[in-house]
Design a protein around this motif. Structure first.
Motif, PDB file in Angstrom:
ATOM      1  N   SER A 176      95.926  48.533  -8.056  1.00  0.00           N
ATOM      2  CA  SER A 176      94.505  48.580  -8.385  1.00  0.00           C
ATOM      3  C   SER A 176      94.258  48.626  -9.889  1.00  0.00           C
ATOM      4  N   GLU A 177      95.248  48.991 -10.665  1.00  0.00           N
ATOM      5  CA  GLU A 177      95.060  48.971 -12.120  1.00  0.00           C
ATOM      6  C   GLU A 177      96.068  48.029 -12.771  1.00  0.00           C
ATOM      7  N   SER A 178      97.323  48.432 -12.789  1.00  0.00           N
ATOM      8  CA  SER A 178      98.349  47.547 -13.337  1.00  0.00           C
ATOM      9  C   SER A 178      99.581  47.755 -12.484  1.00  0.00           C
ATOM     10  N   PRO A 198      89.874  53.777  -7.486  1.00  0.00           N
ATOM     11  CA  PRO A 198      89.056  53.067  -6.490  1.00  0.00           C
ATOM     12  C   PRO A 198      88.401  51.818  -7.071  1.00  0.00           C
ATOM     13  N   GLN A 199      88.857  51.408  -8.246  1.00  0.00           N
ATOM     14  CA  GLN A 199      88.233  50.325  -9.002  1.00  0.00           C
ATOM     15  C   GLN A 199      87.716  49.156  -8.161  1.00  0.00           C
ATOM     16  N   PHE A 200      88.620  48.486  -7.447  1.00  0.00           N
ATOM     17  CA  PHE A 200      88.219  47.261  -6.739  1.00  0.00           C
ATOM     18  C   PHE A 200      87.183  47.558  -5.657  1.00  0.00           C
ATOM     19  N   PHE A 201      87.366  48.671  -4.997  1.00  0.00           N
ATOM     20  CA  PHE A 201      86.490  48.933  -3.850  1.00  0.00           C
ATOM     21  C   PHE A 201      85.127  49.472  -4.273  1.00  0.00           C
ATOM     22  N   LYS A 202      85.064  50.119  -5.431  1.00  0.00           N
ATOM     23  CA  LYS A 202      83.734  50.529  -5.881  1.00  0.00           C
ATOM     24  C   LYS A 202      82.980  49.284  -6.372  1.00  0.00           C
ATOM     25  N   GLN A 203      83.712  48.314  -6.887  1.00  0.00           N
ATOM     26  CA  GLN A 203      83.058  47.059  -7.260  1.00  0.00           C
ATOM     27  C   GLN A 203      82.621  46.281  -6.015  1.00  0.00           C
ATOM     28  N   PHE A 220      96.503  57.950  -7.664  1.00  0.00           N
ATOM     29  CA  PHE A 220      97.954  58.165  -7.799  1.00  0.00           C
ATOM     30  C   PHE A 220      98.510  57.296  -8.915  1.00  0.00           C
ATOM     31  N   ARG A 221      99.322  57.880  -9.743  1.00  0.00           N
ATOM     32  CA  ARG A 221      99.988  57.106 -10.808  1.00  0.00           C
ATOM     33  C   ARG A 221     101.437  57.550 -10.878  1.00  0.00           C
ATOM     34  N   ALA A 222     102.343  56.598 -10.746  1.00  0.00           N
ATOM     35  CA  ALA A 222     103.773  56.914 -10.835  1.00  0.00           C
ATOM     36  C   ALA A 222     104.174  57.022 -12.305  1.00  0.00           C
ATOM     37  N   HIS A 230      98.806  64.478 -17.838  1.00  0.00           N
ATOM     38  CA  HIS A 230      99.147  63.500 -16.805  1.00  0.00           C
ATOM     39  C   HIS A 230      99.656  64.158 -15.536  1.00  0.00           C
ATOM     40  N   ALA A 231      99.179  63.656 -14.428  1.00  0.00           N
ATOM     41  CA  ALA A 231      99.665  64.082 -13.120  1.00  0.00           C
ATOM     42  C   ALA A 231     100.005  62.814 -12.345  1.00  0.00           C
ATOM     43  N   THR A 232     100.799  62.947 -11.302  1.00  0.00           N
ATOM     44  CA  THR A 232     101.090  61.772 -10.475  1.00  0.00           C
ATOM     45  C   THR A 232     100.004  61.591  -9.410  1.00  0.00           C
ATOM     46  N   VAL A 369      90.635  64.761 -26.368  1.00  0.00           N
ATOM     47  CA  VAL A 369      91.412  64.108 -25.307  1.00  0.00           C
ATOM     48  C   VAL A 369      90.520  63.110 -24.547  1.00  0.00           C
ATOM     49  N   GLU A 370      91.096  61.954 -24.226  1.00  0.00           N
ATOM     50  CA  GLU A 370      90.369  60.978 -23.406  1.00  0.00           C
ATOM     51  C   GLU A 370      90.149  61.554 -22.007  1.00  0.00           C
ATOM     52  N   ILE A 371      88.907  61.545 -21.579  1.00  0.00           N
ATOM     53  CA  ILE A 371      88.640  62.009 -20.211  1.00  0.00           C
ATOM     54  C   ILE A 371      88.197  60.871 -19.303  1.00  0.00           C
ATOM     55  N   SER A 372      87.831  59.735 -19.907  1.00  0.00           N
ATOM     56  CA  SER A 372      87.252  58.695 -19.063  1.00  0.00           C
ATOM     57  C   SER A 372      87.343  57.315 -19.690  1.00  0.00           C
ATOM     58  N   THR A 373      87.388  56.315 -18.823  1.00  0.00           N
ATOM     59  CA  THR A 373      87.252  54.920 -19.246  1.00  0.00           C
ATOM     60  C   THR A 373      86.105  54.314 -18.451  1.00  0.00           C
ATOM     61  N   GLY A 374      85.265  53.564 -19.143  1.00  0.00           N
ATOM     62  CA  GLY A 374      84.160  52.899 -18.461  1.00  0.00           C
ATOM     63  C   GLY A 374      83.956  51.511 -19.042  1.00  0.00           C
ATOM     64  N   GLN A 376      81.399  47.549 -18.590  1.00  0.00           N
ATOM     65  CA  GLN A 376      80.722  46.537 -17.784  1.00  0.00           C
ATOM     66  C   GLN A 376      81.823  45.641 -17.232  1.00  0.00           C
ATOM     67  N   ARG A 377      81.675  45.220 -15.975  1.00  0.00           N
ATOM     68  CA  ARG A 377      82.700  44.373 -15.348  1.00  0.00           C
ATOM     69  C   ARG A 377      82.316  42.905 -15.482  1.00  0.00           C
ATOM     70  N   GLU A 378      83.331  42.072 -15.484  1.00  0.00           N
ATOM     71  CA  GLU A 378      83.052  40.628 -15.457  1.00  0.00           C
ATOM     72  C   GLU A 378      82.691  40.249 -14.029  1.00  0.00           C
ATOM     73  N   GLY A 414      80.796  50.687 -14.487  1.00  0.00           N
ATOM     74  CA  GLY A 414      80.997  52.074 -14.073  1.00  0.00           C
ATOM     75  C   GLY A 414      82.095  52.719 -14.876  1.00  0.00           C
ATOM     76  N   PHE A 415      82.462  53.905 -14.426  1.00  0.00           N
ATOM     77  CA  PHE A 415      83.544  54.607 -15.121  1.00  0.00           C
ATOM     78  C   PHE A 415      84.380  55.403 -14.139  1.00  0.00           C
ATOM     79  N   GLY A 416      85.570  55.773 -14.600  1.00  0.00           N
ATOM     80  CA  GLY A 416      86.442  56.699 -13.863  1.00  0.00           C
ATOM     81  C   GLY A 416      86.768  57.850 -14.797  1.00  0.00           C
ATOM     82  N   MET A 417      86.756  59.071 -14.262  1.00  0.00           N
ATOM     83  CA  MET A 417      86.960  60.249 -15.122  1.00  0.00           C
ATOM     84  C   MET A 417      87.855  61.252 -14.398  1.00  0.00           C
ATOM     85  N   GLY A 418      88.844  61.759 -15.117  1.00  0.00           N
ATOM     86  CA  GLY A 418      89.770  62.734 -14.521  1.00  0.00           C
ATOM     87  C   GLY A 418      89.153  64.126 -14.492  1.00  0.00           C
ATOM     88  N   LEU A 419      88.977  64.651 -13.305  1.00  0.00           N
ATOM     89  CA  LEU A 419      88.311  65.954 -13.143  1.00  0.00           C
ATOM     90  C   LEU A 419      89.064  67.081 -13.841  1.00  0.00           C
TER      91      LEU A 419
HETATM   92  P1  AMO Z   1      91.851  54.922 -16.501  1.00  0.00           P
HETATM   93  O1  AMO Z   1      93.163  54.379 -16.091  1.00  0.00           O
HETATM   94  O2  AMO Z   1      91.594  55.058 -17.968  1.00  0.00           O
HETATM   95  O3  AMO Z   1      90.669  53.988 -15.945  1.00  0.00           O
HETATM   96  O4  AMO Z   1      91.622  56.312 -15.787  1.00  0.00           O
HETATM   97  C1  AMO Z   1      90.380  56.966 -15.887  1.00  0.00           C
HETATM   98  C2  AMO Z   1      90.571  58.436 -16.171  1.00  0.00           C
HETATM   99  O5  AMO Z   1      91.373  59.034 -15.163  1.00  0.00           O
HETATM  100  C3  AMO Z   1      92.149  60.080 -15.707  1.00  0.00           C
HETATM  101  N1  AMO Z   1      93.564  59.797 -15.536  1.00  0.00           N
HETATM  102  C4  AMO Z   1      94.492  60.726 -15.277  1.00  0.00           C
HETATM  103  N2  AMO Z   1      94.396  62.050 -15.112  1.00  0.00           N
HETATM  104  C5  AMO Z   1      95.520  62.733 -14.833  1.00  0.00           C
HETATM  105  N3  AMO Z   1      96.738  62.156 -14.705  1.00  0.00           N
HETATM  106  C6  AMO Z   1      96.891  60.830 -14.865  1.00  0.00           C
HETATM  107  N4  AMO Z   1      98.104  60.259 -14.710  1.00  0.00           N
HETATM  108  C7  AMO Z   1      95.725  60.043 -15.163  1.00  0.00           C
HETATM  109  N5  AMO Z   1      95.496  58.731 -15.355  1.00  0.00           N
HETATM  110  C8  AMO Z   1      94.186  58.600 -15.584  1.00  0.00           C
HETATM  111  C9  AMO Z   1      91.820  60.166 -17.189  1.00  0.00           C
HETATM  112  C10 AMO Z   1      91.319  58.773 -17.465  1.00  0.00           C
HETATM  113  O6  AMO Z   1      90.451  58.737 -18.583  1.00  0.00           O
HETATM  114  N6  AMO Z   1      89.458  52.002 -13.166  1.00  0.00           N
HETATM  115  C11 AMO Z   1      89.379  52.611 -14.474  1.00  0.00           C
HETATM  116  C12 AMO Z   1      88.095  53.375 -14.659  1.00  0.00           C
HETATM  117  C13 AMO Z   1      86.871  52.471 -14.685  1.00  0.00           C
HETATM  118  O7  AMO Z   1      86.821  51.552 -15.527  1.00  0.00           O
HETATM  119  O8  AMO Z   1      85.930  52.736 -13.915  1.00  0.00           O
HETATM  120  C14 AMO Z   1      90.550  53.562 -14.664  1.00  0.00           C
HETATM  121  O9  AMO Z   1      91.210  53.963 -13.735  1.00  0.00           O
HETATM  122  O10 AMO Z   1      90.809  61.139 -17.362  1.00  0.00           O
END
Ligand code: AMO
Length: 447
Positions: A176-178, A198-203, A220-222, A230-232, A369-374, A376-378, A414-419
């Motif tokens: 869903s990401e890379s 949830p990128q693709f499905f929220k789109q 989940f991120r390996a 960072h968490a998995t 610290v980066e908390i979010s990426t957001g 506009q989508r193509e 939209g955006f995704g943000m790590g709680l």
């Molecule tokens: P991105 O990969 O930057 O963007 O992730 C968005 C936010 O998720 C949190 N995050 C993490 N938190 C804990 N452990 C990790 N391994 C981890 N990886 C990411 C961070 C990060 O800023 N689909 C896009 C979002 C979008 O464009 O809507 C995405 O996943 O807080």
């Protein structure tokens, strides 16, 4: 249900009989009197028992019961869950809350092992091994009350705006990401992948005509790294809205959500946060500062820190530096870094009209610290396919996603943000391990 009174509600009751239930925090076993501090989810209260160390032979049942209670308290292990009925007495000399309960009867509901495996000075790793005991500390529990309040406030904003809450699948047929950081799992005769976002499905919900959606769910991120951020598996706060003009509209919603979340947390928990964390939490003011990434890198370089990688993203020190600058220059804890280069953004980010080297995207940085990426989508299928190819991706593998764009779709973003990151920075904790209920990392799958 038993008829226990929550400890926090004792203060409002008159002197008289009460029942309280909770766990034993401390026991002070003196010759003539015994004190037990009982804690429940709402607070702690002192229980007192005038000790009966021996009774005459042939003593009445009441005296025998007093002896039994005294002996039980002497042997009481910290952490045991007990129910006590007794007489509530308001007494301002009692340091803890100005009241105590004189024990009439005590039931050990479940006894704890006498040796507690963790202490106040235990390492974070050790505390995580015994997370359920660690979470009994009011400071730890407060984190999750704050989280509850924060998410509730966000939901309030989304629901008020008419957005739809979705739950997207976490088992997927593709990345869903890379392809990096992808967990592969056996799926009957095939392979499946755990959702990185949830990128693709929220789109997809935009193509479905939902207008706007949100999700709070696992991602989940390996990622094999052992950083504090960072968490998995982490909880991702996601939202996606239709009919935007640019990522500015996404940032406006993002600001609104953060302000509502912080306002609710300050209103409900400000005093406890000051007491237990020593932090005077403030509600951020709008608008949050916005700085183009290229400019931010220059600012950081002018402060004497050169980001090692040339064409790349901010690194953690760069994020700390730009936050320090924003704090000095604008007195703000948040900053949107905007206009990321398309070379470092995913294929689905919309590129600038007239300058495809930049994207309509942002990162939100909070206290360094980066908390979010957001972004506009193509949403134009031909451009999207081109951008995927440009990134060396095979559009065939993305067919299910590309189909979303072949039957009409509004402009969206939209955006995704790590709680856990938000909470870590809000409470000035050193690691998301502290602000995740049960952390998952490369070497942690238990408890
Ligand atoms: P991105 O990969 O930057 O963007 O992730 C968005 C936010 O998720 C949190 N995050 C993490 N938190 C804990 N452990 C990790 N391994 C981890 N990886 C990411 C961070 C990060 O800023 N689909 C896009 C979002 C979008 O464009 O809507 C995405 O996943 O807080």
């Amino acid at each position: 249900m038993n008829t226990r009174t929550l400890v926090k509600n004792l203060a409002a009751l008159p002197d008289g009989p009460v029942t309280v239930s909770g766990w034993v925090e401390t026991v002070r076993d003196q010759k003539k009197v015994q004190f037990v501090i009982l804690r429940d989810e709402s607070g702690a209260v002192q229980l007192v028992n005038p000790a009966t160390r021996e009774v005459e032979e042939g003593a009445d049942a009441e005296a025998s019961a007093r002896l039994a209670t005294t002996e039980a308290i002497s042997a009481l292990a910290h952490g045991s869950f007990i129910t006590v009925t007794g007489e509530l007495k308001h007494d301002e000399r009692v340091k803890l809350g100005g009241l105590e309960v004189k024990i009439a009867s005590l039931e050990i509901v479940t006894a704890a092992n006498p040796e507690t495996p963790i202490a106040a000075d235990s390492s974070l790793d050790k505390r995580m091994d015994w997370r359920f005991l660690d979470l009994r500390h009011p400071k730890q529990a407060l984190i999750f009350r704050i989280q509850t309040t924060f998410l509730h406030a966000l939901r309030g904003v989304w629901i008020e705006k008419g957005l739809i809450e979705i739950q997207t699948p976490k088992l997927m047929a593709s990345a869903s990401e890379s392809r990096a950081e992808l967990f592969e799992v056996e799926y009957f005769e095939n392979k499946a992948y755990l959702a990185q976002s949830p990128q693709f499905f929220k789109q997809m919900a935009q193509a479905a005509g939902f207008g706007g959606v949100f999700e709070v769910g696992p991602a989940f991120r390996a990622d094999p790294s052992f950083t504090s951020r960072h968490a998995t598996e982490f909880t991702s706060i996601d939202t996606e809205i239709s009919w935007i003009d640019s990522h500015e509209d996404v940032m406006a919603l993002h600001e609104e959500l953060m302000v509502a979340g912080f306002q609710a947390v300050v209103d409900k928990h400000g005093a406890e946060i000051a007491e237990l964390f020593g932090i005077e939490l403030a509600v951020p003011s709008r608008p949050f500062p916005r700085i183009p990434l290229a400019e931010a890198k220059q600012i950081v370089a002018d402060r004497g820190y050169v980001i090692p990688r040339t064409d790349d993203d901010m690194d953690p020190e760069g994020e700390r530096q730009i936050s320090a600058y924003v704090k000095e220059a604008f007195g703000h804890d948040f900053v949107f870094l905007v206009d990321y280069a398309s070379s470092i953004r995913p294929f689905y980010h919309m590129r600038h009209e007239g300058d495809p080297s930049l994207t309509n995207s942002y990162d939100l940085i909070y206290n360094g610290v980066e908390i979010s990426t957001g972004a506009q989508r193509e949403h134009r299928i031909d451009v999207l396919v081109e951008q995927a190819r440009d990134k060396g991706m095979d559009p065939e593998e993305l067919e299910f996603y590309l189909d979303f764009f072949r039957y009409g779709v509004p402009p969206h973003g939209g955006f995704g943000m790590g709680l856990a990151r938000v909470l870590m920075l809000m409470l000035e904790e050193h690691s998301i391990r502290e602000t995740t209920y049960l952390f998952r990392g490369p070497t942690r799958l238990l408890p």
